[in-house]
Design a protein around this motif. Structure first.
Motif, PDB file in Angstrom:
ATOM      1  N   VAL A  26      -5.750   4.399   7.811  1.00 56.32           N
ATOM      2  CA  VAL A  26      -5.448   4.187   6.385  1.00 56.32           C
ATOM      3  C   VAL A  26      -4.677   2.893   6.198  1.00 56.32           C
ATOM      4  CG1 VAL A  26      -5.447   6.662   5.895  1.00 56.32           C
ATOM      5  CG2 VAL A  26      -3.299   5.520   6.502  1.00 56.32           C
ATOM      6  N   GLY A  27      -4.669   2.414   4.953  1.00 55.72           N
ATOM      7  CA  GLY A  27      -4.039   1.155   4.621  1.00 55.72           C
ATOM      8  C   GLY A  27      -2.536   1.281   4.402  1.00 55.72           C
ATOM      9  N   PRO A  28      -1.860   0.150   4.239  1.00 56.26           N
ATOM     10  CA  PRO A  28      -0.391   0.161   4.143  1.00 56.26           C
ATOM     11  C   PRO A  28       0.163   0.777   2.866  1.00 56.26           C
ATOM     12  CG  PRO A  28      -1.268  -2.054   3.822  1.00 56.26           C
ATOM     13  CD  PRO A  28      -2.407  -1.220   4.286  1.00 56.26           C
ATOM     14  N   LEU A  29      -0.667   0.949   1.845  1.00 62.54           N
ATOM     15  CA  LEU A  29      -0.210   1.571   0.598  1.00 62.54           C
ATOM     16  C   LEU A  29      -0.804   2.961   0.413  1.00 62.54           C
ATOM     17  CD1 LEU A  29      -0.559  -1.465  -1.880  1.00 62.54           C
ATOM     18  CD2 LEU A  29       1.315  -0.934  -0.305  1.00 62.54           C
ATOM     19  N   HIS A  30      -1.276   3.548   1.480  1.00 61.91           N
ATOM     20  CA  HIS A  30      -2.023   4.802   1.365  1.00 61.91           C
ATOM     21  C   HIS A  30      -1.198   5.895   0.691  1.00 61.91           C
ATOM     22  CE1 HIS A  30      -5.419   7.359   2.414  1.00 61.91           C
ATOM     23  NE2 HIS A  30      -4.539   8.321   2.649  1.00 61.91           N
ATOM     24  N   GLY A  31      -1.765   6.441  -0.393  1.00 68.22           N
ATOM     25  CA  GLY A  31      -1.145   7.560  -1.096  1.00 68.22           C
ATOM     26  C   GLY A  31      -0.103   7.183  -2.121  1.00 68.22           C
ATOM     27  N   LEU A  32       0.204   5.886  -2.283  1.00 69.59           N
ATOM     28  CA  LEU A  32       1.230   5.491  -3.258  1.00 69.59           C
ATOM     29  C   LEU A  32       0.642   5.433  -4.666  1.00 69.59           C
ATOM     30  CD1 LEU A  32       3.211   2.624  -1.473  1.00 69.59           C
ATOM     31  CD2 LEU A  32       3.595   5.091  -1.407  1.00 69.59           C
TER      32      LEU A  32
END
Length: 468
Positions: A72-78
């Motif tokens: 997943v990416g660095p902003l996942h779920g934000l």
């Protein structure tokens, strides 16, 4: 579970880490933010076009991706609400104009594309002035965004909804854009961090004119480290943006605080009398200088000569607005606020010689800054010339008793830097006697965005009321 539970006031980095480590689900994180939005947004009016159903579907998809073991990416779920001038595919995007009140883009623009690819969960948009013109956020579609510290005051603009939502804990990060201060002014007004990157650092696409370089996209956050995280997602080259800088976005992900000892600081409250500054704002800038000197920096009361900036900015702004909105104004002459209509019409009388003069001056300003930064590492000055003003005013009518004739006059401390092409960041540095936030603006050489972030982290730890 983590020993320190995640809340809407946690850092974006800690939220993202908690989601990745399965200490909190994206759905639970979304619920926390939706609760805060329900609590504060009815009064502040920062988040618009909120769609809880689609947001919940996005959070559920984020949790399922983690459950499948996907990378997943660095902003996942934000949770993320995009500025209402940035096109989000399939999502109402109004630009704060009644002419676009029902507009739904077919596709994401580049900044949105990158943030969503990094795993952010779209929840809605953030409010803007009409077509992002002016540093006070109000329009006929959604109304006025109010200051989260004092709701009788302006949240600034044009990224006013973004700054307000951040400060109020409605979102952990926010995107924005900046022509005359639209990332920096609202950050100062709301007590958060906003950065105008170097020209080409955050590429934008599509644009009506890829060679128009007064407006840039950029990040906002509650602290410099979180802002750097978002910049690492936004920055980096793209074949569709011919003047994009080549550094990989990931190079900005984790800037370490600079050493202040020996840092060469030029500090000015008004660039040698180039603009009027509220006495309390000037006092915060001066106090920042004293703190830097106390930490070992070499602080000098010097400044570059930016006398060409006034004509340069006003000419290029009018030319840009006329080119972009002239036909629309001619078709709908009563659908624009008066200040914006006047700015568009100001571009009608410009000649090729006027525009050429402005670009020649802009080249000279760039050279002035290049030479200036051979002697100094950073320039410190006010972000905004005033603290947050009453929300029922379109713009401040006077500063220290001196009348402001147009809706741009009080923004010179920001737009003088715009036409240099240099990166600039607003960080919280103090308050007025009435408790209103005041930021300071740090400026570095073009291309030195990472160094600016490193210095900003150190200065933030030294002077920011919310640092720590």
């Amino acid at each position: 579970m983590s020993s320190t539970p995640v809340s809407v006031d946690s850092s974006a980095r800690s939220m993202a880490a908690a989601v990745r480590e399965r200490e909190i689900s994206a759905r639970e994180l979304l619920d926390l933010h939706l609760e805060r939005i329900a609590e504060r947004n009815p009064q502040l009016n920062a988040v618009v076009s909120l769609d809880e159903e689609r947001a919940r579907a996005g959070a559920e998809a984020a949790d399922e991706a983690l459950a499948r073991g996907e990378r997943v990416g660095p902003l996942h779920g934000l949770p993320f609400a995009f500025k209402d001038t940035h096109a989000v595919g399939g999502w109402r995007t109004t630009y704060g104009s009644t002419l676009r009140a029902d507009h739904v883009p077919d596709a994401d623009e580049l900044i949105v594309e990158r943030v969503r690819r990094a795993g952010a969960v779209t929840i809605g948009k953030t409010n803007v002035p009409e077509f992002a013109a002016g540093s006070h956020t109000f329009n006929k579609v959604f109304g006025t965004t109010l200051n989260p510290i004092d709701p009788s005051r302006s949240a600034g603009g044009s990224s006013g909804g973004a700054a307000c939502a951040l400060a109020a804990g409605m979102v952990p990060l926010a995107d924005g854009s900046d022509m005359g201060g639209s990332l920096r002014n609202p950050a100062s007004f709301c007590g958060v961090v906003g950065m105008r990157p170097s020209l080409g650092r955050v590429p934008e696409w599509p644009l009506y004119n890829q060679w128009e370089t007064t407006s840039v996209g950029g990040p906002m956050a509650r602290n410099v480290a979180d802002l750097a995280l978002l910049l690492s997602v936004m920055a980096g080259p793209d074949a569709r943006a011919p003047h994009a800088l080549g550094d990989a976005g990931t190079s900005f992900a984790d800037p370490q605080p600079a050493t202040l000892g020996g840092l060469r600081v030029a500090l000015s409250t008004d660039l040698g009398g180039a603009f009027e500054v509220d006495h309390e704002v000037a006092g915060v800038v001066e106090a920042t200088g004293r703190a830097l000197a106390g930490a070992g920096a070499s602080v000098s009361g010097e400044h570059p000569d930016l006398g060409l900036a006034e004509d340069t900015f006003r000419t290029l702004r009018a030319w840009h607005f006329q080119a972009k909105f002239g036909a629309l104004l001619a078709e709908h002459p009563d659908a624009f606020k008066a200040s914006l209509a006047d700015n568009i019409r100001a571009g009608e009388s410009l000649t090729g010689a006027d525009v050429a003069r402005a670009y020649g001056q802009r080249t000279a300003l760039s050279e002035t800054m290049r030479e200036f930064f051979t002697a100094y590492d950073v320039l410190v000055l006010p972000v905004s010339q005033v603290p947050p003003f009453p929300a029922d005013q379109e713009f401040p009518s006077a500063i220290n008793g001196k009348p402001m004739e147009t809706y741009l006059d009080w923004m010179r401390s920001a737009y003088f830097i715009t036409v240099t092409g240099c990166p600039a960041i607003s960080i919280p540095a103090g308050h007025t006697r009435d408790g209103l936030p005041v930021g300071v603006q740090l400026v570095a050489p073009h291309g030195a965005d990472l160094r600016l972030l490193e210095v900003a982290r150190a200065v933030e730890a030294l002077v920011s009321p919310t640092a720590g």
